[in-house]
Design an enzyme around this catalytic site. Structure first.
Site, PDB file in Angstrom:
ATOM      1  N   GLY A  54       0.850  -1.181   0.000  1.00 43.83           N
ATOM      2  CA  GLY A  54       0.000   0.000   0.000  1.00 43.83           C
ATOM      3  C   GLY A  54       0.885   1.229   0.000  1.00 43.83           C
ATOM      4  O   GLY A  54       1.900   1.282  -0.697  1.00 43.83           O
ATOM      5  N   SER A  56       3.213   3.440   2.408  1.00 43.03           N
ATOM      6  CA  SER A  56       3.848   3.238   3.711  1.00 43.03           C
ATOM      7  C   SER A  56       3.574   4.362   4.706  1.00 43.03           C
ATOM      8  O   SER A  56       3.443   4.096   5.910  1.00 43.03           O
ATOM      9  CB  SER A  56       5.363   3.043   3.543  1.00 43.03           C
ATOM     10  OG  SER A  56       5.935   4.102   2.810  1.00 43.03           O
ATOM     11  N   CYS A  86       6.302  -5.529   0.522  1.00 46.81           N
ATOM     12  CA  CYS A  86       6.373  -4.227  -0.148  1.00 46.81           C
ATOM     13  C   CYS A  86       6.306  -3.090   0.876  1.00 46.81           C
ATOM     14  O   CYS A  86       7.214  -2.940   1.683  1.00 46.81           O
ATOM     15  CB  CYS A  86       5.286  -4.127  -1.218  1.00 46.81           C
ATOM     16  SG  CYS A  86       5.635  -2.871  -2.479  1.00 46.81           S
ATOM     17  N   HIS A 177       5.347  -8.838  -4.224  1.00 46.14           N
ATOM     18  CA  HIS A 177       3.987  -9.152  -3.780  1.00 46.14           C
ATOM     19  C   HIS A 177       3.695 -10.638  -3.983  1.00 46.14           C
ATOM     20  O   HIS A 177       3.156 -11.038  -5.017  1.00 46.14           O
ATOM     21  CB  HIS A 177       2.970  -8.335  -4.581  1.00 46.14           C
ATOM     22  CG  HIS A 177       2.946  -6.881  -4.238  1.00 46.14           C
ATOM     23  ND1 HIS A 177       2.102  -6.356  -3.286  1.00 46.14           N
ATOM     24  CD2 HIS A 177       3.667  -5.844  -4.722  1.00 46.14           C
ATOM     25  CE1 HIS A 177       2.294  -5.049  -3.195  1.00 46.14           C
ATOM     26  NE2 HIS A 177       3.242  -4.720  -4.052  1.00 46.14           N
ATOM     27  N   GLU A 179       1.402 -12.393  -2.766  1.00 47.56           N
ATOM     28  CA  GLU A 179      -0.040 -12.681  -2.750  1.00 47.56           C
ATOM     29  C   GLU A 179      -0.682 -12.559  -4.132  1.00 47.56           C
ATOM     30  O   GLU A 179      -1.830 -12.985  -4.313  1.00 47.56           O
ATOM     31  CB  GLU A 179      -0.749 -11.748  -1.759  1.00 47.56           C
ATOM     32  CG  GLU A 179      -0.955 -10.319  -2.223  1.00 47.56           C
ATOM     33  CD  GLU A 179       0.297  -9.441  -2.161  1.00 47.56           C
ATOM     34  OE1 GLU A 179       0.185  -8.248  -2.493  1.00 47.56           O
ATOM     35  OE2 GLU A 179       1.370  -9.948  -1.765  1.00 47.56           O
TER      36      GLU A 179
END
Length: 199
Positions: A54, A56, A86, A177, A179
């Protein structure tokens, strides 16, 4: 056994992380209940914790404002595992080289935000990761650069000569990432494997 999993749900791929950790947990014959963490009081009941990507600065502000950050630190001090990806890695680091980001100091590393470029410079690459038999399809999106690691930090993977996955005690941090693929091996590595080998 049912594992309680917390996903810090400020920004980032919250549902994708939830799906990936469910797959990793299922591979070990267990069940997972995934909780979206937006306020204090959830993390202390979690066995596993994820800090997604996202922005930070926004993530660190919410963690500080809601008192979640100190709960995450206590989670790590109790030797419970965390996967930070990330921007989550930026927040988990010792130093983000950006005074706007309140880091948690969970990973003894300095991180340079967006070092791999802008959104349009994003890419996917097969990555050799310590503890995995075959390359992992790593997705880099405005990825941070891990540019300095402490003596007790294990480098699990590098790209172009730079660390992109590290382990510091119970915390695994990635610049990419994991995911965003159907491959749950990084989540498995973070939560179930004690990968002491380094590349």
């Amino acid at each position: 056994m049912t594992l309680e999993v917390g996903v810090v749900a400020v920004q980032g791929d919250v549902s994708e992380h939830g799906d990936a950790v469910r797959r990793a947990v299922a591979n070990h014959g267990e069940d997972a209940v995934v909780h979206e963490v937006r306020s204090a009081g959830v993390v202390p009941d979690c066995d596993l914790l994820l800090l997604p990507g996202g922005e930070s600065t926004a993530i660190s502000r919410l963690l500080e404002r809601e008192g979640i950050g100190e709960e995450i630190v206590a989670h790590v001090e109790a030797a419970k595992p965390v996967l930070a990806t990330c921007a989550g890695l930026i927040v988990a680091s010792r130093d983000a080289r950006d005074e706007r980001v309140e880091t948690l100091g969970l990973v003894d590393a300095t991180v340079d935000r967006n070092a791999f470029g802008r959104q349009v410079d994003s890419f996917e690459a097969p990555l050799d990761v310590a503890g995995l038999d075959d390359p992992f399809p790593a997705v880099f999106i405005r990825a941070p650069l891990i540019d300095d690691v402490g003596d007790d930090v294990d480098v699990l993977a590098s790209w172009d000569g730079q660390p992109v996955a590290v382990r510091d005690g119970p915390v695994v941090g990635t610049s990419f990432h994991p995911e965003l693929t159907a491959d749950a091996r990084i989540h498995d590595l973070a939560f179930f494997e004690n990968a002491e080998a380094t590349l």
